[in-house]
Design a protein around this motif. Structure first.
Motif, mmCIF file in Angstrom:
data_model
loop_
_atom_site.group_PDB
_atom_site.id
_atom_site.type_symbol
_atom_site.label_atom_id
_atom_site.label_comp_id
_atom_site.label_asym_id
_atom_site.label_seq_id
_atom_site.Cartn_x
_atom_site.Cartn_y
_atom_site.Cartn_z
ATOM 1 N N TYR A 1 0.741 -1.084 0.109
ATOM 2 C CA TYR A 1 0.025 -0.523 0.065
ATOM 3 C C TYR A 1 1.052 1.656 -0.402
ATOM 4 O O TYR A 1 0.280 2.410 0.945
ATOM 5 C CB TYR A 1 -1.185 -0.326 1.122
ATOM 6 C CG TYR A 1 -1.947 -1.031 1.502
ATOM 7 C CD1 TYR A 1 -2.284 -0.806 0.172
ATOM 8 C CD2 TYR A 1 -2.014 -2.478 1.962
ATOM 9 C CE1 TYR A 1 -3.999 -1.573 0.561
ATOM 10 C CE2 TYR A 1 -2.870 -3.077 2.062
ATOM 11 C CZ TYR A 1 -4.133 -2.849 0.995
ATOM 12 O OH TYR A 1 -5.276 -3.928 0.301
ATOM 13 N N VAL B 1 -10.947 -13.773 5.431
ATOM 14 C CA VAL B 1 -12.178 -13.269 5.957
ATOM 15 C C VAL B 1 -12.638 -14.768 6.411
ATOM 16 O O VAL B 1 -13.268 -15.554 5.828
ATOM 17 C CB VAL B 1 -12.373 -12.466 5.137
ATOM 18 C CG1 VAL B 1 -14.199 -12.365 5.547
ATOM 19 C CG2 VAL B 1 -11.717 -11.702 4.232
ATOM 20 N N TYR C 1 -16.143 -16.642 7.840
ATOM 21 C CA TYR C 1 -17.584 -15.781 7.935
ATOM 22 C C TYR C 1 -18.611 -17.318 7.360
ATOM 23 O O TYR C 1 -17.354 -18.669 6.864
ATOM 24 C CB TYR C 1 -18.794 -14.719 7.498
ATOM 25 C CG TYR C 1 -18.111 -14.529 6.135
ATOM 26 C CD1 TYR C 1 -16.948 -13.483 5.673
ATOM 27 C CD2 TYR C 1 -17.568 -15.376 5.377
ATOM 28 C CE1 TYR C 1 -16.723 -13.260 4.912
ATOM 29 C CE2 TYR C 1 -17.893 -15.533 3.805
ATOM 30 C CZ TYR C 1 -16.888 -14.174 3.396
ATOM 31 O OH TYR C 1 -15.935 -13.660 2.550
ATOM 32 N N MET D 1 -8.677 -6.393 -4.862
ATOM 33 C CA MET D 1 -8.037 -5.339 -4.796
ATOM 34 C C MET D 1 -8.013 -3.829 -4.468
ATOM 35 O O MET D 1 -8.775 -3.181 -4.684
ATOM 36 C CB MET D 1 -7.346 -5.789 -6.409
ATOM 37 C CG MET D 1 -6.164 -5.082 -6.706
ATOM 38 S SD MET D 1 -6.194 -4.141 -8.222
ATOM 39 C CE MET D 1 -4.562 -5.595 -8.523
ATOM 40 N N GLY D 2 -7.583 -3.469 -3.933
ATOM 41 C CA GLY D 2 -7.325 -2.052 -3.136
ATOM 42 C C GLY D 2 -8.298 -1.886 -1.869
ATOM 43 O O GLY D 2 -8.868 -0.098 -1.943
ATOM 44 N N LEU D 3 -9.293 -2.681 -1.407
ATOM 45 C CA LEU D 3 -10.109 -2.698 -0.951
ATOM 46 C C LEU D 3 -9.749 -2.458 0.651
ATOM 47 O O LEU D 3 -9.314 -3.428 0.978
ATOM 48 C CB LEU D 3 -11.465 -3.105 -1.073
ATOM 49 C CG LEU D 3 -12.092 -3.366 -2.376
ATOM 50 C CD1 LEU D 3 -12.781 -3.726 -2.521
ATOM 51 C CD2 LEU D 3 -11.857 -1.675 -2.213
ATOM 52 N N VAL E 1 -13.679 -5.963 2.061
ATOM 53 C CA VAL E 1 -13.703 -6.973 1.492
ATOM 54 C C VAL E 1 -14.518 -8.374 2.010
ATOM 55 O O VAL E 1 -15.261 -9.311 1.388
ATOM 56 C CB VAL E 1 -12.537 -8.097 1.848
ATOM 57 C CG1 VAL E 1 -11.637 -8.583 0.714
ATOM 58 C CG2 VAL E 1 -11.235 -6.613 1.084
ATOM 59 N N GLU E 2 -14.505 -7.841 2.898
ATOM 60 C CA GLU E 2 -15.377 -9.029 3.636
ATOM 61 C C GLU E 2 -16.975 -9.074 3.257
ATOM 62 O O GLU E 2 -17.622 -9.824 2.823
ATOM 63 C CB GLU E 2 -15.873 -8.411 5.166
ATOM 64 C CG GLU E 2 -16.264 -9.861 5.651
ATOM 65 C CD GLU E 2 -15.457 -9.460 7.715
ATOM 66 O OE1 GLU E 2 -15.681 -10.359 8.788
ATOM 67 O OE2 GLU E 2 -14.752 -9.057 7.786
#
Lengths: 316, 268, 291, 241
Positions: free
Chosen positions: B237, B264, B266, D170-172, D177-178
């Protein structure tokens, strides 16, 4: 060896009037073709090598011609001095114009050069006091080289051929030097060229000036040879034809540009027979070459024949 | 001071980047990047897509004007200099997307690389004066030497556009080397290469370093990076995530997370 | 003095309307294909000359104008199909020369069909000048202004209000994304060429009663249209319209106050200044996002 | 044993960018209703693969079969009409158009079926309530995450039988993203077949049923996602160690 092509051209140029003595076609068409070759070879340095389009090159051609015409007829300058003054004026104008205009690319550059050509043409038509307006200027004396007056078609043929060979020689030398490689680098990738230390702005400016000087030289020769100039010889169509010659020849090849110029001259002579169809055929040809042989007539045709040849051999 | 500091490490770094920022319309592509490259090393910059690696290269080369920060190369501030002036100071590079001069032969490509050493004037070239011929010979020799170093000598006369991709990338390196840079920037030299070519590339990079050229490398091919680099900079970044030797970096869990992404969770 | 200025303004806006329509055509084609169509002026010429010929053949004026426009649209479509499509993605120089070739070809055809003479279309509703303050106005100028406003409004509505118009613009914003929603970009290309040929033809028919027409009439009109598009920010349709009007007024003022012979030079000096100091055009940015 | 004919079948697909070979002899098979992930590092050829599937980029070898048709040489608009809709890398929304117009253009193939379009549009708004509030806003002024939602919505309006997603994360920021991944799962549970290309391997494999590992243009491995998640091959594909 490097200049074998040049010697061959010189031989052909010398042989033609011997083989066909007193032939109007050889001398007059030869002169006209020679002047176009100088123009095309000069424009090719800018377009073919450096990759910068100019749709206004007839302006420099015309400025060279008018400088000679005005200085000799109105101010009685000797022809050679007038030619030199014309080159100086064109060189200076091209240099002033180069920086702002060559920052533009693609269509913008095309538009800007085209606009410049039209402006110069309008001035030729309108500044009657200097240029004689639409009627042009007559009575331009022939060149006089140290007392030898160039006043017959054959003498003109000799002078123009010599000048043409000189132009081709200069162009070949430039192309085959670090200067020429730097220009092709600018065309290939401006990023990479800059990264290798080439000041791309300066390189483009200088070749623009050189290219304009070639055109002015051709213009001066044209004025003295014809004895008469009028704006019609330097209009937009002429600029387009110059670009056509370079593209027809296949870009980035001195001999290609020269061949393009000769081909277009002969085409003009040939199309005279068709009179009213000339424009139509000219337009159709331009489109056809660009669509089917985008690398130019000569490169394209030679590749096509090579392909055919290989196919034939495989077949046989 | 020290010109071509070969293997002996000099105390002052060859390249020092300080708090470099680069934004494009509000998006920060580089958010305060600082690092130093000592002379004579192979220094790699890695990071996921969009981390700012190529942006960093472009800022170093003067293609972009950084918003703030400084780039010092051997005592010169590079910010604000045009690209050709930066090249003249001794920085050369290759490109992620080939920027080869496809319309020239391999030798001619490399001869363009010698441009900084050419003094030919336009008029002299047009008239082909004797000094021009001498210089042509000199440049040609120089280019041939560089081609030999890159094992391309037998390809010299071929049009660059007709060669296989792997060789094209190599020509770009040769062309950049012909400028005799002190710092060579390689932007993804291994992209698109097969395993054999990558192996040869590793040897070439090592050979280049042995001639005293400092190498700054942006690369995705991790085995290559890990085996050839002396130090690594990890960007994520637009900021520095880590810096250190290959061993340090491989042990850093943050680097692994940056590459593979956070999990992630869930119910599916 | 004031009356004179008003007169120049009126003349300028009339001529500028033609430039605006031609420039609009340029912008549409440039948007759709990244090609600058140097044959755009020939659409103008073809429209005018065909209408004149049809009128002479006995068709009533409105019908002659309609048929002439349709025929020009057909020429535009043929040009797209046989000269532009085969060269899609070619370098700029190539497409420039192809369209210049097409222009010369069309000019040649027109010369064969109609000779080198100047022709004129009768004014749509008489030639009795209308007094407007101190300026006189030809009724034909009203036709030009009125129909230009109508056409520009229609094109604007088409681009901004209809899905088809938006699809056309979408191709220029982001061709790949347009393809990914299933827009056939070739169809859009044909639409752009047809539309701009039609606009050119109508411009030619409108202006023919004022300026006369010949096989060469398209050259300058085309270039002025291109200039209008560049001044307005190439690829910005409404910018091209404003650019055309600006160019027309400037030209008319220059011709009146300085010298009429230099009016073309004045126009192109202005274009060069715009290119040197504002290379993206006067409205390159601002309007582009609103369209 | 093979329960169904695959919806998408890719055989020996190769693709070049100029002289660079980006995809080499790739084989893929996707059954109706599946959620398949393709993971791989930078420059592995993921985007080229999707561009080739959508017809934006020509295949140099091999073939792509979709629902019984050989679509290898089809132009993009025909492929969309056949039911393959792509959410391209970097969103690629039509920035100067409003959210609403972007969605309407997404339904280009269905534009004559106004009722369906309207209903479907409302469904997208309920899927992404953030977009509903911004119907009239220009797409270019949305945040990255909102643009991603819009791009997905736009693709859904193409009535996809197979949805291709190129690096939606990408880029988030992680929270976004979730959100995006939650929607992907939901769409899949509603019956949309999905091919998800991701650099974010852990997240992608966590929701996918099956995965392919792409390494420098080749399919290096394919296995159930859970298995890949535990496999070193993935880590190697990215980091090489």
């Amino acid at each position: 060896m490097r200049l074998a092509g040049l010697y061959a051209c010189a031989a052909v140029a010398a042989a033609l009037p011997i083989l066909f003595p007193d032939n109007y076609f050889v001398t007059v068409v030869g002169i006209s073709a020679g002047i176009r070759v100088i123009l095309a070879v000069g424009l090719n340095l800018l377009m073919g090598y450096a990759g910068q389009i100019s749709l206004g090159h007839a302006a420099f051609f015309g400025m060279g011609a008018y400088a000679s015409a005005i200085l000799t007829t109105r101010h009685a300058w000797p022809a050679l001095l007038a030619m030199a003054a014309g080159l100086a004026v064109v060189g200076a104008s091209a240099w002033l114009l180069a920086r702002p205009i060559l920052r533009l690319r693609g269509h913008y550059l095309a538009m800007a050069t085209l606009g410049f050509g039209i402006i110069v043409h309008v001035v030729m038509v309108q500044a009657t006091r200097w240029t004689g307006g639409p009627d042009g200027l007559a009575g331009i004396p022939p060149l006089n080289l140290l007392g030898w007056s160039v006043d017959t078609d054959l003498r003109w043929y000799g002078v123009v051929m010599a000048a043409t060979l000189l132009a081709v020689w200069l162009s070949l030398n430039l192309a085959d030097s670090q200067v020429g490689r730097a220009l092709r680098a600018v065309h290939g990738s401006e990023f990479a060229a800059r990264m290798l230390g080439i000041d791309t702005g300066r390189a483009k400016t200088r070749i623009f000036v050189v290219s304009a000087l070639f055109a002015a030289f051709a213009g001066s020769l044209f004025a003295h040879q014809q004895g008469f100039v009028s704006p019609d010889s330097f209009n937009l169509i002429v600029s387009v034809e110059l670009v056509t010659m370079v593209v027809l020849g296949g870009m980035a090849s001195t001999f290609g540009a020269a061949c393009g110029a000769i081909a277009l001259t002969l085409l003009h002579e040939g199309l005279v027979v068709f009179e009213d169809y000339e424009m139509l055929i000219h337009g159709a040809l331009l489109m056809a070459v660009m669509i089917f042989l985008p690398q130019g007539l000569f490169v394209g045709l030679s590749q096509a024949t090579r392909r055919l040849w290989r196919a034939a051999r495989r077949g046989g | 001071m020290s010109a071509i500091a070969a293997s002996s490490p000099s105390p002052a770094p060859l390249l020092a980047v300080e708090a470099l920022e680069q934004s494009f319309g509000g998006v920060m592509a580089l958010a305060g990047v600082s690092f130093q490259v000592p002379a004579g090393l192979i220094y790699a910059v890695i990071g996921p897509n969009g981390a700012g690696k190529t942006t960093l290269f472009n800022a170093l080369c003067g293609f972009y004007a950084p918003s703030s920060g400084s780039i010092r190369f051997d005592g010169h501030e590079l910010r604000g200099l045009p690209t050709h002036a930066i090249a003249a100071l001794g920085i050369s590079r290759t490109f992620q997307n080939l920027q080869l001069f496809f319309n020239m032969t391999v030798l001619e490509n490399v001869m363009v690389g010698c441009h900084l050493r050419a003094k030919t004037g336009l008029l002299a070239a047009a008239l082909r004066l004797p000094q021009v011929r001498r210089e042509e010979r000199r440049l040609r020799e120089w280019a041939r030497e560089t081609l030999a170093l890159c094992e391309l000598a037998d390809r010299a006369e071929q049009p660059a556009g007709t060669l296989p991709y792997g060789l094209m990338k190599r020509i770009e390196i040769a062309r950049a080397l012909a400028a005799r840079p002190r710092l060579l920037l390689l932007d993804e030299p291994a992209a698109g290469l097969n395993d054999t070519e990558t192996l040869a590339l590793r040897e070439l990079i090592a050979r280049i370093r042995a001639t005293g050229v400092t190498v700054l490398l942006v690369e995705h091919h991790m085995p290559l990076v890990m085996s050839v680099s002396d130090r690594l900079l990890v960007l994520d970044y637009g900021s520095v995530l880590a810096e250190g030797t290959p061993a340090d970096i491989q042990a850093d869990p943050r680097v692994v997370a940056a590459y593979l992404g956070g999990a992630v969770h869930y119910a599916v | 003095m004031l009356d004179q200025l008003l007169q120049f303004l009126v003349t300028g806006i009339t001529v500028g309307s033609t430039y605006a329509l031609v420039g609009l055509g340029f912008a549409l084609i440039y948007n759709a294909s990244d090609v600058v169509n140097f044959a755009q002026g020939e659409f103008v010429m073809l429209g005018a000359m065909t209408a004149i010929a049809l009128l002479a053949a006995g068709l009533p004026l409105p019908l002659a104008a309609g048929v002439a426009t349709l025929l020009t649209v057909l020429v535009g479509l043929l040009l797209e199909r046989f000269a532009i499509e085969p060269a899609l993605g070619a370098p700029v120089v190539t497409t420039i020369i192809i369209t210049i070739g097409a222009a010369i070809f069309l000019r040649g055809v027109a010369m064969l069909l109609w000779g080198k003479d100047f022709h004129s279309l009768p004014a749509f509703s008489g030639t009795t000048p209308i007094q407007l303050g101190g300026a006189t106005l030809l009724p034909q100028s009203l036709w030009v202004l009125g129909l230009t406003v109508l056409l520009v409004t229609l094109v604007r509505a088409f681009l901004n209000r209809t899905l088809l118009g938006k699809a056309l613009l979408a191709c220029s914003f982001n061709r790949a994304a347009a393809q990914l929603v299933g827009i056939n970009v070739r169809v859009m290309l044909r639409l752009a060429y047809g539309l701009s040929a039609g606009l050119g033809a109508l411009a030619g028919i409108l202006i023919a009663p004022i300026t006369f027409s010949s096989y060469e009439a398209g050259v300058m009109l085309g270039l002025k249209g291109f200039s209008a598009a560049i001044v307005g920010g190439i690829g910005n349709p409404m910018g091209a319209v404003v650019g055309g009007l600006l160019l027309g007024v400037l030209e008319s003022l220059g011709a009146g106050l300085l010298s009429s012979g230099y009016k073309d030079a004045i126009a192109f000096v202005f274009v060069l200044m715009v290119l040197f100091f504002e290379p993206t055009g006067l409205f390159g940015h601002k309007v582009a996002e609103r369209v | 044993m093979p329960s169904e004919r695959p919806l998408l079948e890719v055989l020996g697909l190769s693709s070049h960018y100029g002289p660079v070979r980006a995809i080499h002899q790739a084989d893929l098979r996707i059954q109706p209703g599946e959620l398949v992930a393709i993971v791989g590092g930078n420059g592995a050829g993921k985007t080229t693969l999707l561009r080739t599937l959508s017809g934006l980029h020509p295949a140099s070898d091999g073939c792509v079969r979709f629902a019984g048709h050989d679509i290898t040489r089809w132009p993009p608009h025909r492929i969309v009409a056949a039911g393959i809709c792509q959410v391209p890398e970097g969103r690629q929304v039509f920035a100067p158009f409003s959210v609403e117009d972007n969605l309407r253009l997404g339904a280009w193939r269905q534009r004559r079926d106004r009722d369906w379009t309207r209903r479907e549009q409302e469904r997208i708004y309920s899927l992404f309530p953030l977009l509903a509030e911004r119907r009239r806003q220009l797409a270019g002024t949305l945040s990255g995450g909102q643009q991603q939602m819009l791009a997905i919505g736009r693709a859904l309006l193409g009535r996809p039988r197979l949805l291709l997603l190129d690096e939606p994360s990408m880029g988030l920021a992680p929270l976004l993203v979730e959100e995006i991944f939650r929607v992907i799962v939901e769409l899949n549970s509603q019956g949309v077949t999905i091919l998800l290309v991701e650099q974010n391997a852990r997240a992608a494999l966590a929701i996918a049923g099956r995965g392919y590992v792409l390494e420098t243009g080749r399919i290096a491995k394919t296995a159930p996602a859970a298995e890949l998640l535990a496999d070193d091959a993935v880590r190697r594909a990215y980091l090489g160690y």
